[in-house]
Scaffold this active site. Structure first.
Site, PDB file in Angstrom:
ATOM      1  N   SER A   1       0.730  -1.176   0.091  1.00  0.00           N
ATOM      2  CA  SER A   1      -0.036  -0.016   0.160  1.00  0.00           C
ATOM      3  C   SER A   1       1.003   1.266  -0.067  1.00  0.00           C
ATOM      4  CB  SER A   1      -0.797   0.059   1.150  1.00  0.00           C
ATOM      5  OG  SER A   1      -1.471   1.188   1.393  1.00  0.00           O
TER       6      SER A   1
ATOM      7  N   HIS B   1      -1.238  -1.284  -4.315  1.00  0.00           N
ATOM      8  CA  HIS B   1      -2.443  -0.702  -3.641  1.00  0.00           C
ATOM      9  C   HIS B   1      -2.393   0.640  -3.583  1.00  0.00           C
ATOM     10  CE1 HIS B   1      -5.953  -1.678  -1.179  1.00  0.00           C
ATOM     11  NE2 HIS B   1      -5.558  -0.853  -0.330  1.00  0.00           N
TER      12      HIS B   1
ATOM     13  N   ASP C   1      -4.456   3.714  -1.938  1.00  0.00           N
ATOM     14  CA  ASP C   1      -5.735   3.988  -1.242  1.00  0.00           C
ATOM     15  C   ASP C   1      -6.091   5.432  -1.627  1.00  0.00           C
ATOM     16  OD1 ASP C   1      -6.043   2.057   0.625  1.00  0.00           O
ATOM     17  OD2 ASP C   1      -3.987   2.395   1.072  1.00  0.00           O
TER      18      ASP C   1
ATOM     19  N   MET D   1      -8.594   8.620  -0.592  1.00  0.00           N
ATOM     20  CA  MET D   1      -9.547   8.932   0.429  1.00  0.00           C
ATOM     21  C   MET D   1      -9.982  10.540   0.099  1.00  0.00           C
ATOM     22  SD  MET D   1      -7.268   7.699   3.578  1.00  0.00           S
ATOM     23  CE  MET D   1      -6.744   6.098   3.638  1.00  0.00           C
TER      24      MET D   1
ATOM     25  N   HIS E   1      -8.089   1.285  -4.306  1.00  0.00           N
ATOM     26  CA  HIS E   1      -9.115   1.175  -3.274  1.00  0.00           C
ATOM     27  C   HIS E   1      -9.748   2.561  -3.021  1.00  0.00           C
ATOM     28  CE1 HIS E   1      -9.525   0.212   1.461  1.00  0.00           C
ATOM     29  NE2 HIS E   1     -10.650   0.158   0.816  1.00  0.00           N
TER      30      HIS E   1
ATOM     31  N   MET F   1     -11.789   5.029  -1.192  1.00  0.00           N
ATOM     32  CA  MET F   1     -12.781   5.480   0.032  1.00  0.00           C
ATOM     33  C   MET F   1     -13.514   6.701  -0.128  1.00  0.00           C
ATOM     34  SD  MET F   1      -9.950   3.782   2.751  1.00  0.00           S
ATOM     35  CE  MET F   1      -8.757   3.655   1.114  1.00  0.00           C
TER      36      MET F   1
ATOM     37  N   MET G   1     -11.783  -5.310   5.118  1.00  0.00           N
ATOM     38  CA  MET G   1     -11.032  -4.635   5.813  1.00  0.00           C
ATOM     39  C   MET G   1     -10.656  -5.159   7.222  1.00  0.00           C
ATOM     40  SD  MET G   1     -10.245  -2.049   3.961  1.00  0.00           S
ATOM     41  CE  MET G   1      -9.275  -0.847   5.322  1.00  0.00           C
TER      42      MET G   1
ATOM     43  N   ASP H   1      -6.813  -6.025   4.131  1.00  0.00           N
ATOM     44  CA  ASP H   1      -6.188  -4.962   4.091  1.00  0.00           C
ATOM     45  C   ASP H   1      -6.285  -4.080   5.548  1.00  0.00           C
ATOM     46  OD1 ASP H   1      -5.368  -2.194   3.682  1.00  0.00           O
ATOM     47  OD2 ASP H   1      -6.727  -1.744   2.415  1.00  0.00           O
TER      48      ASP H   1
END
Ligand code: DX5
Ligand code: ZN
Length: 209
Positions: free
Chosen positions: A7, A32, A34, A36, A65, A67, A136, A170
């Site tokens: 990540s 990965h 992330d 957000m 991913h 979010m 998660m 994750d």
């Protein structure tokens, strides 16, 4: 074979090219990413321009991913930026079916993620439309948190229900928690601080496999 997806959230953002080189040479297959929005989770990370720039220097599988609230609005933009697998949170979407459909139409693999408090049964209606499930093992929003062992039974239940899907886990993954997740049925391990924080990322990645 377990897929390791380091990540990027735990990387040194001032040296992203060098960080990618370290994990690629270390044997990572996926990256990965992330994303957000400060609304779905109480944190803001990075977004489309960063992914687009990294795409130019990396041939790893980009495991994005999301979010973010109402991810359907940005599916095309993440496809254009170079995402290979696009995962969104079931809790963030008012129309999961349309979101999965849009992801496929854009040529990406589709994943759904669930937070620790969401019952696994909530994803059952979507299983035969998906390529990946992301379980998660921490509350989403921050790296470096402690692994929640309750996720192991959730992984087991999902593996039983979806023998052919990629099941990814994750949050708080290291050699010990990663082995438990593999044993429970996960075949993709996301690891941030454990891989990027390691002096020897190759050894960290090998220990997860
Ligand atoms: C948390 C993110 C994770 C995070 C994992 O919301 O989804 O991907 O980077 O970090 P570690 O492995 O440090 O727990
Ligand atoms: Zn993540």
């Amino acid at each position: 074979m377990t897929i390791i997806s380091p990540s990027l959230l735990a990387a040194d953002f001032s040296r992203l090219d060098r960080e990618l080189e370290r994990i690629t040479n270390g044997g990572a297959q996926w990256l990965h990413l992330d994303v957000m929005d400060g609304i779905f989770v109480p944190n803001i990370s990075f977004g489309i321009p960063v992914i687009q720039s990294l795409r130019k220097i990396s041939s790893l599988t980009f495991d994005v991913h999301l979010m973010i609230q109402e991810p359907l609005r940005y599916v095309q933009a993440f496809a254009d930026a170079g995402a290979d697998v696009l995962t969104f949170h079931l809790e963030s979407s008012s129309d999961p079916d349309a979101t999965i459909e849009a992801i496929h139409r854009c040529g990406m693999k589709a994943g759904i993620s669930i937070k620790p408090g969401t019952p696994v049964e909530a994803v059952f209606p979507y299983l035969n439309q998906l390529e990946l499930l992301l379980v998660m093992s921490v509350e989403p929003g921050f790296g470096g948190q402690k692994f929640m062992p309750e996720c192991l039974d959730r992984i087991r239940a999902l593996r039983q229900k979806a023998p052919g899907l990629d099941i990814s886990v994750d949050g708080g993954i290291n050699a010990r928690t990663g082995a438990d997740c593999r044993e429970a049925g996960a075949n993709v391990l996301v690891a941030g601080s454990y891989v990027f924080g390691a002096e020897d990322p190759a050894a960290a990645i090998a220990s997860l496999q």
